[in-house]
Design a protein around this motif. Structure first.
Motif, PDB file in Angstrom:
ATOM      1  N   PHE A  12      36.301   5.659  12.812  1.00  0.00           N
ATOM      2  CA  PHE A  12      37.351   6.520  13.348  1.00  0.00           C
ATOM      3  C   PHE A  12      37.016   6.941  14.778  1.00  0.00           C
ATOM      4  O   PHE A  12      35.840   7.068  15.134  1.00  0.00           O
ATOM      5  CB  PHE A  12      37.511   7.777  12.478  1.00  0.00           C
ATOM      6  CG  PHE A  12      38.096   7.519  11.118  1.00  0.00           C
ATOM      7  CD1 PHE A  12      39.465   7.678  10.897  1.00  0.00           C
ATOM      8  CD2 PHE A  12      37.297   7.102  10.071  1.00  0.00           C
ATOM      9  CE1 PHE A  12      40.010   7.430   9.642  1.00  0.00           C
ATOM     10  CE2 PHE A  12      37.841   6.851   8.818  1.00  0.00           C
ATOM     11  CZ  PHE A  12      39.199   7.014   8.605  1.00  0.00           C
ATOM     12  N   VAL A  13      38.039   7.147  15.582  1.00  0.00           N
ATOM     13  CA  VAL A  13      37.789   7.670  16.931  1.00  0.00           C
ATOM     14  C   VAL A  13      37.269   9.099  16.802  1.00  0.00           C
ATOM     15  O   VAL A  13      37.642   9.827  15.875  1.00  0.00           O
ATOM     16  CB  VAL A  13      39.062   7.636  17.795  1.00  0.00           C
ATOM     17  CG1 VAL A  13      39.566   6.215  17.954  1.00  0.00           C
ATOM     18  CG2 VAL A  13      40.163   8.519  17.216  1.00  0.00           C
ATOM     19  N   PRO A  14      36.391   9.516  17.703  1.00  0.00           N
ATOM     20  CA  PRO A  14      35.871  10.889  17.644  1.00  0.00           C
ATOM     21  C   PRO A  14      37.001  11.903  17.793  1.00  0.00           C
ATOM     22  O   PRO A  14      38.005  11.657  18.473  1.00  0.00           O
ATOM     23  CB  PRO A  14      34.907  10.953  18.833  1.00  0.00           C
ATOM     24  CG  PRO A  14      34.533   9.539  19.115  1.00  0.00           C
ATOM     25  CD  PRO A  14      35.753   8.729  18.765  1.00  0.00           C
ATOM     26  N   ASP A  15      36.821  13.064  17.162  1.00  0.00           N
ATOM     27  CA  ASP A  15      37.843  14.111  17.182  1.00  0.00           C
ATOM     28  C   ASP A  15      37.690  14.939  18.456  1.00  0.00           C
ATOM     29  O   ASP A  15      37.223  16.083  18.440  1.00  0.00           O
ATOM     30  CB  ASP A  15      37.710  14.996  15.940  1.00  0.00           C
ATOM     31  CG  ASP A  15      38.869  15.984  15.817  1.00  0.00           C
ATOM     32  OD1 ASP A  15      39.831  15.856  16.598  1.00  0.00           O
ATOM     33  OD2 ASP A  15      38.793  16.880  14.953  1.00  0.00           O
ATOM     34  N   HIS A  16      38.095  14.358  19.571  1.00  0.00           N
ATOM     35  CA  HIS A  16      38.001  15.040  20.862  1.00  0.00           C
ATOM     36  C   HIS A  16      38.898  16.272  20.886  1.00  0.00           C
ATOM     37  O   HIS A  16      38.518  17.324  21.413  1.00  0.00           O
ATOM     38  CB  HIS A  16      38.400  14.078  21.990  1.00  0.00           C
ATOM     39  CG  HIS A  16      38.343  14.664  23.352  1.00  0.00           C
ATOM     40  ND1 HIS A  16      37.169  15.095  23.933  1.00  0.00           N
ATOM     41  CD2 HIS A  16      39.317  14.920  24.264  1.00  0.00           C
ATOM     42  CE1 HIS A  16      37.414  15.575  25.145  1.00  0.00           C
ATOM     43  NE2 HIS A  16      38.717  15.487  25.371  1.00  0.00           N
ATOM     44  N   ALA A  17      40.105  16.137  20.309  1.00  0.00           N
ATOM     45  CA  ALA A  17      41.031  17.266  20.271  1.00  0.00           C
ATOM     46  C   ALA A  17      40.427  18.432  19.489  1.00  0.00           C
ATOM     47  O   ALA A  17      40.542  19.597  19.883  1.00  0.00           O
ATOM     48  CB  ALA A  17      42.357  16.843  19.652  1.00  0.00           C
ATOM     49  N   GLY A  18      39.767  18.112  18.377  1.00  0.00           N
ATOM     50  CA  GLY A  18      39.149  19.169  17.575  1.00  0.00           C
ATOM     51  C   GLY A  18      38.041  19.892  18.317  1.00  0.00           C
ATOM     52  O   GLY A  18      37.898  21.109  18.212  1.00  0.00           O
ATOM     53  N   SER A  19      37.249  19.119  19.088  1.00  0.00           N
ATOM     54  CA  SER A  19      36.161  19.753  19.838  1.00  0.00           C
ATOM     55  C   SER A  19      36.701  20.674  20.919  1.00  0.00           C
ATOM     56  O   SER A  19      36.124  21.729  21.195  1.00  0.00           O
ATOM     57  CB  SER A  19      35.251  18.688  20.445  1.00  0.00           C
ATOM     58  OG  SER A  19      35.958  17.897  21.397  1.00  0.00           O
ATOM     59  N   LEU A  20      37.830  20.292  21.535  1.00  0.00           N
ATOM     60  CA  LEU A  20      38.435  21.156  22.540  1.00  0.00           C
ATOM     61  C   LEU A  20      38.937  22.447  21.901  1.00  0.00           C
ATOM     62  O   LEU A  20      38.755  23.538  22.441  1.00  0.00           O
ATOM     63  CB  LEU A  20      39.595  20.431  23.228  1.00  0.00           C
ATOM     64  CG  LEU A  20      39.242  19.284  24.170  1.00  0.00           C
ATOM     65  CD1 LEU A  20      40.514  18.601  24.664  1.00  0.00           C
ATOM     66  CD2 LEU A  20      38.428  19.790  25.343  1.00  0.00           C
TER      67      LEU A  20
END
Length: 267
Positions: A251-259
């Motif tokens: 899966f692509v990393p959860d960049h939105a979640g980290s933001l």
């Protein structure tokens, strides 16, 4: 133009463009819209709004690169002919065969004889298209020298828009009067009854987009074509399918979640 009013009217006009598209398909019509004008006059933004909600299989944008060595030996209009629409299609030319009347002429990319031949042949070429049933609309986006320079400066300062600015664009500042004379000469020879030019004042981008789209719709005798009635089918009962474990897929990393987490850290 007020932003809220602009957005309301743009959505209404885009809804009408979808109706126009349905009519083009139903009637097997062929619609060609030519967008020309000075650099930074707002052609690209208008084309984007015209095509935004249209089916790309029906309405396509044609923005040709510089001709190849082989294409330079062809009849000038030949490379454009292959991009003309078939029945039920719309083609939006982001610059067109009129390159020869503008940048090629001003920058010396064609000979004076080739330029004269273009001005002679272009009205004939366009009359042939119209006589064959093509709906041809031509728009010239006009911008003042002061507003053009402002837009160039904004492009230089914005990393997401810097690609829009080329050395050729900057040349248009120093050759403003040459481009003006070329445009005037072009209009004299190619503003014909069968395919007239329509000038869009584009110092105000919002007004220019609204005015151009509203005018285009007013020139085509389209009608509302009711879409086919569709109903969502009932989802069938489950038959025992189980999704594979997540660890078997990447899966692509959860960049939105980290933001989100960085903005709202846990207490």
């Amino acid at each position: 133009m007020d932003k809220k009013l602009y957005e309301q009217e743009l959505y209404r006009l885009q809804t009408e463009l979808v109706k126009l598209q349905s009519w083009v398909r139903a009637e097997n019509a062929r619609l060609v819209v030519v967008f020309e004008g000075r650099d930074a006059a707002g052609k690209g933004g208008t084309i984007k709004r015209v095509a935004e909600h249209l089916n790309p299989r029906v309405a396509r944008i044609v923005a040709l690169p510089a001709p190849t060595e082989r294409e330079r030996t062809q009849w000038y209009f030949q490379r454009y002919v292959e991009h003309l629409p078939a029945a039920g299609e719309i083609v939006l030319f982001d610059r067109s065969w009129y390159n020869r009347a503008g940048v090629e002429h001003v920058m010396g990319f064609c000979t004076p004889a080739e330029h004269r031949r273009f001005l002679q042949q272009c009205p004939i070429f366009e009359r042939l298209l119209v006589e064959d049933g093509v709906l041809l609309r031509k728009y010239w986006f006009s911008v003042s020298d002061a507003v053009q320079e402002q837009r160039f400066r904004r492009r230089l300062e914005d990393p997401t828009r810097r690609w829009k600015l080329s050395p050729m664009d900057l040349e248009s500042i120093t050759r403003w009067e040459a481009y003006s004379r070329a445009k005037d000469d072009m209009l004299v020879h190619t503003d014909i009854p069968e395919a007239p030019w329509y000038v869009v004042e584009s110092d105000d981008k919002r007004s220019a987009r609204i005015n151009m789209i509203a005018h285009l719709l007013s020139t085509v005798p389209y009608r509302d074509v009711p879409p086919p009635q569709l109903e969502l089918p009932a989802r069938p009962a489950a038959t025992g399918y189980e999704r594979p474990p997540r660890e078997l897929q990447t899966f692509v990393p959860d960049h939105a979640g980290s933001l989100t987490q960085s903005q709202h850290p846990p207490s």
